[in-house]
Design an enzyme around this catalytic site. Structure first.
Site, PDB file in Angstrom:
ATOM      1  N   HIS A  50     -36.756 -13.021 -25.868  1.00 36.92           N
ATOM      2  CA  HIS A  50     -35.881 -13.063 -24.708  1.00 36.92           C
ATOM      3  C   HIS A  50     -36.196 -11.911 -23.756  1.00 36.92           C
ATOM      4  O   HIS A  50     -36.963 -11.000 -24.103  1.00 36.92           O
ATOM      5  CB  HIS A  50     -34.402 -13.019 -25.131  1.00 36.92           C
ATOM      6  CG  HIS A  50     -34.015 -11.757 -25.848  1.00 36.92           C
ATOM      7  ND1 HIS A  50     -33.608 -11.724 -27.156  1.00 36.92           N
ATOM      8  CD2 HIS A  50     -33.989 -10.467 -25.431  1.00 36.92           C
ATOM      9  CE1 HIS A  50     -33.352 -10.484 -27.512  1.00 36.92           C
ATOM     10  NE2 HIS A  50     -33.572  -9.695 -26.480  1.00 36.92           N
TER      11      HIS A  50
HETATM   12  P1  TYD Z   1     -30.400 -11.758 -31.043  1.00 38.40           P
HETATM   13  O1  TYD Z   1     -30.352 -11.313 -29.629  1.00 38.40           O
HETATM   14  O2  TYD Z   1     -30.845 -13.157 -31.302  1.00 38.40           O
HETATM   15  O3  TYD Z   1     -31.255 -10.748 -31.924  1.00 38.40           O
HETATM   16  P2  TYD Z   1     -32.819 -10.352 -31.797  1.00 38.40           P
HETATM   17  O4  TYD Z   1     -33.001  -9.717 -30.450  1.00 38.40           O
HETATM   18  O5  TYD Z   1     -33.092  -9.398 -32.907  1.00 38.40           O
HETATM   19  O6  TYD Z   1     -33.632 -11.615 -31.939  1.00 38.40           O
HETATM   20  O7  TYD Z   1     -28.956 -11.561 -31.654  1.00 38.40           O
HETATM   21  C1  TYD Z   1     -28.611 -12.020 -32.955  1.00 38.40           C
HETATM   22  C2  TYD Z   1     -27.108 -12.267 -32.998  1.00 38.40           C
HETATM   23  O8  TYD Z   1     -26.373 -11.049 -32.850  1.00 38.40           O
HETATM   24  C3  TYD Z   1     -26.630 -13.205 -31.917  1.00 38.40           C
HETATM   25  O9  TYD Z   1     -25.662 -14.066 -32.485  1.00 38.40           O
HETATM   26  C4  TYD Z   1     -25.981 -12.305 -30.909  1.00 38.40           C
HETATM   27  C5  TYD Z   1     -25.499 -11.134 -31.735  1.00 38.40           C
HETATM   28  N1  TYD Z   1     -25.522  -9.853 -31.003  1.00 38.40           N
HETATM   29  C6  TYD Z   1     -24.325  -9.228 -30.694  1.00 38.40           C
HETATM   30  O10 TYD Z   1     -23.230  -9.725 -30.997  1.00 38.40           O
HETATM   31  N2  TYD Z   1     -24.363  -8.033 -30.042  1.00 38.40           N
HETATM   32  C7  TYD Z   1     -25.541  -7.446 -29.692  1.00 38.40           C
HETATM   33  O11 TYD Z   1     -25.537  -6.340 -29.102  1.00 38.40           O
HETATM   34  C8  TYD Z   1     -26.790  -8.113 -30.015  1.00 38.40           C
HETATM   35  C9  TYD Z   1     -28.095  -7.512 -29.649  1.00 38.40           C
HETATM   36  C10 TYD Z   1     -26.719  -9.311 -30.674  1.00 38.40           C
END
Ligand code: TYD
Length: 135
Positions: A50
């Site tokens: 992302h």
């Molecule tokens: P995600 O952005 O997919 O993680 P990565 O960047 O490691 O791939 O986030 C995973 C899950 O955690 C998603 O359900 C959103 C949640 N999340 C939060 O609640 N707060 C946050 O600050 C972050 C980064 C993720």
């Protein structure tokens, strides 16, 4: 566009161990509004996938190693993070994939913004469109 940067933090060490201190607007180029950490990632997993419209980040592998692939809309850059005194500054509107996590990896992430799913771009073509609008 602002670029990514590898930050080197000072290690305060003595015979009993080591300590790294990082402060907002000092070693970190923004006010820290959010901290999260990623661990227990399977070796073949790719995280991230992302870009963020507003958030800036500093990633620190306080333990273990992982690779970060950044894309600025024109070019790809790959950075390995494997030292607890090293941080990767990532500006907004940079695509990021994190992969090659070691089993013991604990990736600490500092962010300039609180979590807001609406500022996430999770489609690469949409990301390219938004970057080109900003250039
Ligand atoms: P995600 O952005 O997919 O993680 P990565 O960047 O490691 O791939 O986030 C995973 C899950 O955690 C998603 O359900 C959103 C949640 N999340 C939060 O609640 N707060 C946050 O600050 C972050 C980064 C993720």
């Amino acid at each position: 566009m602002q670029n990514y940067e590898l930050l080197n933090f000072k290690i305060n060490g003595n015979a009993t161990g080591k300590l790294v201190a990082i402060e907002a607007l000092n070693q970190i180029p923004f006010e820290i509004k959010r901290i999260f950490y990623i661990y227990g990632v399977k070796g073949d997993a790719i995280r991230g996938r992302h870009s963020n419209r507003n958030s800036e980040f500093v990633m620190i592998n306080v333990k273990g190693s992982a690779d970060i692939r950044l894309h600025d809309g024109n070019k790809e850059h790959i950075v390995n993070l494997s030292k607890p005194n090293e941080g990767l500054y990532i500006p907004k509107l940079m695509w990021k994939d994190m992969y090659n996590f070691s089993d013991d990896c604990v990736m600490l992430v500092l962010s300039s913004e609180v979590y807001d799913e609406n500022e996430y771009i999770r489609d690469f073509d949409e990301f390219l469109k938004e970057v080109s609008k900003n250039e």
